[in-house]
Design a protein around this motif. Sequence first.
Motif, PDB file in Angstrom:
ATOM      1  N   ASP A  12       0.818  -1.210   0.000  1.00  0.00           N
ATOM      2  CA  ASP A  12       0.000   0.000   0.000  1.00  0.00           C
ATOM      3  C   ASP A  12       0.852   1.261   0.000  1.00  0.00           C
ATOM      4  N   ASN A  13       2.081   1.151   0.509  1.00  0.00           N
ATOM      5  CA  ASN A  13       2.988   2.299   0.539  1.00  0.00           C
ATOM      6  C   ASN A  13       3.964   2.310  -0.637  1.00  0.00           C
ATOM      7  N   PHE A  14       3.854   1.331  -1.510  1.00  0.00           N
ATOM      8  CA  PHE A  14       4.778   1.192  -2.633  1.00  0.00           C
ATOM      9  C   PHE A  14       4.474   2.250  -3.699  1.00  0.00           C
ATOM     10  N   GLU A  15       5.469   3.038  -4.040  1.00  0.00           N
ATOM     11  CA  GLU A  15       5.267   4.138  -4.981  1.00  0.00           C
ATOM     12  C   GLU A  15       5.797   3.840  -6.369  1.00  0.00           C
ATOM     13  N   GLY A  16       6.393   2.673  -6.554  1.00  0.00           N
ATOM     14  CA  GLY A  16       6.875   2.318  -7.880  1.00  0.00           C
ATOM     15  C   GLY A  16       8.303   1.825  -7.870  1.00  0.00           C
TER      16      GLY A  16
ATOM     17  N   ASN B 147      -3.801  -0.195  -9.964  1.00  0.00           N
ATOM     18  CA  ASN B 147      -3.576   1.069  -9.268  1.00  0.00           C
ATOM     19  C   ASN B 147      -2.670   2.027 -10.037  1.00  0.00           C
TER      20      ASN B 147
ATOM     21  N   ILE C  29       0.411   1.930 -10.860  1.00  0.00           N
ATOM     22  CA  ILE C  29       1.703   2.182 -10.226  1.00  0.00           C
ATOM     23  C   ILE C  29       2.807   1.872 -11.236  1.00  0.00           C
ATOM     24  N   LYS C  30       3.708   2.788 -11.423  1.00  0.00           N
ATOM     25  CA  LYS C  30       4.787   2.591 -12.389  1.00  0.00           C
ATOM     26  C   LYS C  30       5.856   1.685 -11.778  1.00  0.00           C
TER      27      LYS C  30
END
Length: 426
Positions: A179-183, A215, A217-218
């Motif tokens: 959930d905190n993963f930004e890419g 989501n 997310i890259k």
Amino acid sequence: MSKVTRRKVLKAGAVAGAAAASSAFAQEFFSKPSSVLGPARGNRVVIIGGGWGGVSTARHLRRKNPNIEVVLIEKNPAFMSCPMSNLYLGGVKDLDFIVFDYANVAKAGVTIVNERAIEVNRAGRYVRTTSGIIFYNYLVVSPGIDYMYEAIQGYNEVKQFMPVGFKPWEHIALKRQLDNFEGGDLVLAIPKPPYRCPPGPYERAAMLAYYLKTNQIKGKVIVLDANPGPISKGPGFTAAYNDLYKDYIQYIPQAEVTAIDYAKKEVKTPLGEFKFALANIIPPMKAGEIVRTAGLGDRWANVRLPSFLSERDDRVYIIGDVIGNVPYPKSGQVAYNDGKIIADHIAQRIAGKQVAEIPNPLPDNICYSFVSSEESIWVSHKHNWDEAARQVRQQSTVDNNRSKPNGALALEWARGLWGDMFGPGA
């Protein structure tokens, strides 16, 4: 099980981890400290482990003979299913979908001891827990797996930062990381067998890619597989990776992770080093520690084929993932069926009946794997005893064609077994 009851379990702190989460709730409703159990009233069967195998054994023993005293020792105050947990990680299902309390198990007459089993004394026929000892006439050992962190250099020192998610409740920390993963690169490492749920890591790769794609997310899931190819349902997983997630999954075979450098966010393999923004490294596995402290085996515990009796003690039954010398998959379905078989075996022994040497049938298995939010593939196994070779033989059937009907069957399968284990409403 009522929704209110399950919400209480979750509200009590499942997000923080089951062990501390709802112990007060568990004791209020169904837990009994081992120190106040007293001597056995008659024939007492003690079960270590409240997972698929342990709960199945307990429920079916009570149905076979309600006069048998059944004691279930489980350190966690609630059950979380590892089968179907990848739907939770992928954001398809809430945690509530795979969590159940033991209230209906207790109502069926099973004594729940919400403690850790720390010693088995086979000579004295008792189990020591954190608050006392429990004598048994028969013992069922179903503790599930432990991790061999030591097999990967540097892992043991950083394991608290890298939840594996192949034991109950670890998934919560892993989900929080997602959930905190930004890419960036999300490395998923798969070990060589044997390990719990052979198709599980490949399903996880698909559901992690689904999570990134859904989501927006890259990032990419880099699958480092120690094996030369997927060890189960390979064509089905490969097709899903290529057709659904070609921009979100990179699958690399024969890339066993040998070391972790957490400070550099890097893992080492024979094919070179791989950087990661987030890593889910699944280490090699072994039976739960109680198997070794009880003197029932080393990495795994062997049984007296074709039964589930320990090779080392005819009062001890070994079931589920910890068995080492049979080709049964280490799956929830097999553990559940093991429980049904040995419940019948023990009930017959207690009744003074002659027990057939060969269980009929041997445990079968079906394993569904989701590759999207609604589509699943599956593999099934039938097992037969080859008397001439004194071996268990396995026959497999597989459906590698992902489909929504298969996904619906998977959910129906899970709800059916959970209902049998935990009662109406599960």
